[in-house]
Every structure is written in structure tokens, then in C-alpha cells.
Design a protein around this motif. Structure first.
Motif, PDB file in Angstrom:
ATOM      1  N   GLY A 146       0.563  12.796  -8.964  1.00  0.00           N
ATOM      2  CA  GLY A 146       0.499  13.924  -9.122  1.00  0.00           C
ATOM      3  C   GLY A 146      -0.896  14.543  -7.981  1.00  0.00           C
ATOM      4  O   GLY A 146      -2.247  15.089  -8.776  1.00  0.00           O
ATOM      5  N   SER A 147      -1.029  13.305  -7.408  1.00  0.00           N
ATOM      6  CA  SER A 147      -2.252  12.896  -6.730  1.00  0.00           C
ATOM      7  C   SER A 147      -1.839  12.563  -5.028  1.00  0.00           C
ATOM      8  O   SER A 147      -1.852  12.414  -4.394  1.00  0.00           O
ATOM      9  CB  SER A 147      -2.453  11.844  -6.774  1.00  0.00           C
ATOM     10  OG  SER A 147      -3.552  11.604  -8.132  1.00  0.00           O
ATOM     11  N   PRO A 148      -1.841  14.311  -4.292  1.00  0.00           N
ATOM     12  CA  PRO A 148      -0.922  14.232  -3.527  1.00  0.00           C
ATOM     13  C   PRO A 148      -2.151  13.937  -2.405  1.00  0.00           C
ATOM     14  O   PRO A 148      -1.641  13.469  -1.023  1.00  0.00           O
ATOM     15  CB  PRO A 148      -0.403  15.773  -3.224  1.00  0.00           C
ATOM     16  CG  PRO A 148      -1.306  16.336  -4.447  1.00  0.00           C
ATOM     17  CD  PRO A 148      -1.740  15.355  -5.200  1.00  0.00           C
ATOM     18  N   ASP A 149      -3.524  14.098  -2.792  1.00  0.00           N
ATOM     19  CA  ASP A 149      -4.465  14.322  -1.664  1.00  0.00           C
ATOM     20  C   ASP A 149      -4.884  12.454  -1.061  1.00  0.00           C
ATOM     21  O   ASP A 149      -5.286  11.850  -0.384  1.00  0.00           O
ATOM     22  CB  ASP A 149      -5.551  14.320  -2.069  1.00  0.00           C
ATOM     23  CG  ASP A 149      -5.707  16.137  -2.136  1.00  0.00           C
ATOM     24  OD1 ASP A 149      -5.320  16.611  -1.343  1.00  0.00           O
ATOM     25  OD2 ASP A 149      -6.387  16.490  -2.900  1.00  0.00           O
ATOM     26  N   VAL A 150      -4.500  11.674  -2.013  1.00  0.00           N
ATOM     27  CA  VAL A 150      -4.361  10.553  -2.204  1.00  0.00           C
ATOM     28  C   VAL A 150      -3.677   9.955  -1.411  1.00  0.00           C
ATOM     29  O   VAL A 150      -3.642   9.112  -0.735  1.00  0.00           O
ATOM     30  CB  VAL A 150      -4.291   9.674  -3.513  1.00  0.00           C
ATOM     31  CG1 VAL A 150      -4.428   8.595  -3.693  1.00  0.00           C
ATOM     32  CG2 VAL A 150      -5.550   9.914  -4.670  1.00  0.00           C
ATOM     33  N   HIS A 151      -2.596  10.654  -1.354  1.00  0.00           N
ATOM     34  CA  HIS A 151      -1.693   9.862  -0.918  1.00  0.00           C
ATOM     35  C   HIS A 151      -1.628  10.344   0.470  1.00  0.00           C
ATOM     36  O   HIS A 151      -1.139   9.574   1.290  1.00  0.00           O
ATOM     37  CB  HIS A 151       0.416  11.208  -1.341  1.00  0.00           C
ATOM     38  CG  HIS A 151       1.353  10.482  -0.720  1.00  0.00           C
ATOM     39  ND1 HIS A 151       1.170  11.414   0.515  1.00  0.00           N
ATOM     40  CD2 HIS A 151       1.842   9.588  -0.979  1.00  0.00           C
ATOM     41  CE1 HIS A 151       3.013  11.008   0.980  1.00  0.00           C
ATOM     42  NE2 HIS A 151       3.123  10.060   0.018  1.00  0.00           N
ATOM     43  N   ILE A 187       1.206  -1.676  -0.397  1.00  0.00           N
ATOM     44  CA  ILE A 187      -0.217   0.111   0.055  1.00  0.00           C
ATOM     45  C   ILE A 187       0.988   1.530  -0.104  1.00  0.00           C
ATOM     46  O   ILE A 187       0.782   2.290  -0.520  1.00  0.00           O
ATOM     47  CB  ILE A 187      -1.119  -0.027   1.200  1.00  0.00           C
ATOM     48  CG1 ILE A 187      -2.013  -1.399   1.202  1.00  0.00           C
ATOM     49  CG2 ILE A 187      -1.655   1.397   1.240  1.00  0.00           C
ATOM     50  CD1 ILE A 187      -2.645  -1.556   2.378  1.00  0.00           C
ATOM     51  N   GLU A 188       2.106   1.300   0.409  1.00  0.00           N
ATOM     52  CA  GLU A 188       2.742   2.298   0.991  1.00  0.00           C
ATOM     53  C   GLU A 188       3.564   3.164  -0.608  1.00  0.00           C
ATOM     54  O   GLU A 188       3.385   3.868  -1.277  1.00  0.00           O
ATOM     55  CB  GLU A 188       4.300   2.350   1.462  1.00  0.00           C
ATOM     56  CG  GLU A 188       4.899   2.837   1.642  1.00  0.00           C
ATOM     57  CD  GLU A 188       5.999   2.994   2.501  1.00  0.00           C
ATOM     58  OE1 GLU A 188       6.418   4.322   3.368  1.00  0.00           O
ATOM     59  OE2 GLU A 188       5.453   2.132   3.812  1.00  0.00           O
ATOM     60  N   GLU A 189       3.672   1.346  -1.387  1.00  0.00           N
ATOM     61  CA  GLU A 189       4.289   1.283  -2.940  1.00  0.00           C
ATOM     62  C   GLU A 189       3.555   2.588  -3.591  1.00  0.00           C
ATOM     63  O   GLU A 189       3.199   3.011  -4.468  1.00  0.00           O
ATOM     64  CB  GLU A 189       5.056   0.570  -3.290  1.00  0.00           C
ATOM     65  CG  GLU A 189       6.060  -0.146  -2.973  1.00  0.00           C
ATOM     66  CD  GLU A 189       7.418   0.165  -2.884  1.00  0.00           C
ATOM     67  OE1 GLU A 189       7.593   0.990  -4.029  1.00  0.00           O
ATOM     68  OE2 GLU A 189       8.415   0.685  -1.757  1.00  0.00           O
ATOM     69  N   VAL A 190       2.466   2.251  -3.532  1.00  0.00           N
ATOM     70  CA  VAL A 190       0.935   2.379  -4.168  1.00  0.00           C
ATOM     71  C   VAL A 190       0.472   4.419  -3.806  1.00  0.00           C
ATOM     72  O   VAL A 190       0.995   5.006  -4.646  1.00  0.00           O
ATOM     73  CB  VAL A 190      -0.736   2.094  -4.120  1.00  0.00           C
ATOM     74  CG1 VAL A 190      -1.598   2.320  -4.732  1.00  0.00           C
ATOM     75  CG2 VAL A 190      -0.090   0.477  -4.466  1.00  0.00           C
ATOM     76  N   ALA A 191       0.625   4.460  -2.594  1.00  0.00           N
ATOM     77  CA  ALA A 191       1.025   5.290  -2.306  1.00  0.00           C
ATOM     78  C   ALA A 191       2.268   6.557  -2.879  1.00  0.00           C
ATOM     79  O   ALA A 191       1.628   7.695  -3.045  1.00  0.00           O
ATOM     80  CB  ALA A 191       1.010   5.449  -0.558  1.00  0.00           C
ATOM     81  N   LEU A 192       2.867   6.068  -3.067  1.00  0.00           N
ATOM     82  CA  LEU A 192       3.845   6.720  -3.800  1.00  0.00           C
ATOM     83  C   LEU A 192       4.124   7.307  -4.996  1.00  0.00           C
ATOM     84  O   LEU A 192       4.563   7.916  -5.316  1.00  0.00           O
ATOM     85  CB  LEU A 192       5.599   5.565  -3.196  1.00  0.00           C
ATOM     86  CG  LEU A 192       6.015   6.267  -2.270  1.00  0.00           C
ATOM     87  CD1 LEU A 192       7.631   4.974  -1.448  1.00  0.00           C
ATOM     88  CD2 LEU A 192       6.109   7.144  -1.344  1.00  0.00           C
ATOM     89  N   TRP A 193       3.508   5.983  -5.573  1.00  0.00           N
ATOM     90  CA  TRP A 193       3.019   6.655  -6.788  1.00  0.00           C
ATOM     91  C   TRP A 193       1.811   7.061  -7.148  1.00  0.00           C
ATOM     92  O   TRP A 193       1.953   8.440  -8.150  1.00  0.00           O
ATOM     93  CB  TRP A 193       2.792   4.957  -7.686  1.00  0.00           C
ATOM     94  CG  TRP A 193       1.649   5.221  -8.960  1.00  0.00           C
ATOM     95  CD1 TRP A 193       3.076   4.837 -10.012  1.00  0.00           C
ATOM     96  CD2 TRP A 193       0.562   5.295  -9.030  1.00  0.00           C
ATOM     97  NE1 TRP A 193       2.048   5.192 -10.841  1.00  0.00           N
ATOM     98  CE2 TRP A 193       0.512   5.635 -10.664  1.00  0.00           C
ATOM     99  CE3 TRP A 193      -0.675   5.042  -8.266  1.00  0.00           C
ATOM    100  CZ2 TRP A 193      -1.007   5.644 -11.018  1.00  0.00           C
ATOM    101  CZ3 TRP A 193      -1.909   5.014  -9.023  1.00  0.00           C
ATOM    102  CH2 TRP A 193      -2.025   5.904 -10.376  1.00  0.00           C
TER     103      TRP A 193
END
Length: 70
Positions: free
Chosen positions: A38-43, A27-33
Motif C-alpha cells: 500500500g505504498s505506491p509513492d515509495v514504489h 531494490i526492485e523486490e523491495v519496490a514490489l513489496w
């Protein structure tokens, strides 16, 4: 509770904890992706969820230790 049952419960919880760590890493890898895409809110949302996972992992670890000491 018999010692064999306590060991089995602690072993099962340990395996679940390992799964939780693996899922958190993925999940952390997906967050970094998401952040690099360009999706800082998702991160930020995912990081918040990971903090909950970390807190729960600590509680699970404490429970495992208590069961193993019983």
C-alpha cells in the motif's frame, strides 16, 4: 595504457556492473513489496531510481566495451 591495465580496468568495471545489477534486482523486490503493502509513492520513487541505475549500467557497459577494444 598497457593492455594488462586496460584488461584489469575492464574486468573491475564488469564486476561492479554485476554488483549493480544484483543491487537493482534486490531494490526492485523491495519496490514490489512496497507497492503490495500500500505504498505506491515509495514504489514509484524506487522505480525512478532504478531507471537511473539502468541508464548508468548502459553507459558503464559502453565504457567496458571501449576499454576492451583499445
Amino acid at each position: 595504457m598497457s593492455n594488462n591495465i586496460a584488461i584489469a580496468i575492464a574486468d573491475a568495471l564488469t564486476l561492479l556492473l554485476h554488483n549493480q545489477h544484483g543491487l537493482a534486482a534486490a531494490i526492485e523486490e523491495v519496490a514490489l513489496w512496497a507497492k503490495s503493502s500500500g505504498s505506491p509513492d515509495v514504489h514509484e520513487s524506487v522505480i525512478s531510481a532504478l531507471e537511473t541505475i539502468d541508464g548508468n549500467a548502459s553507459a558503464i557497459t559502453d565504457a567496458i566495451n571501449q576499454i576492451r577494444q583499445a
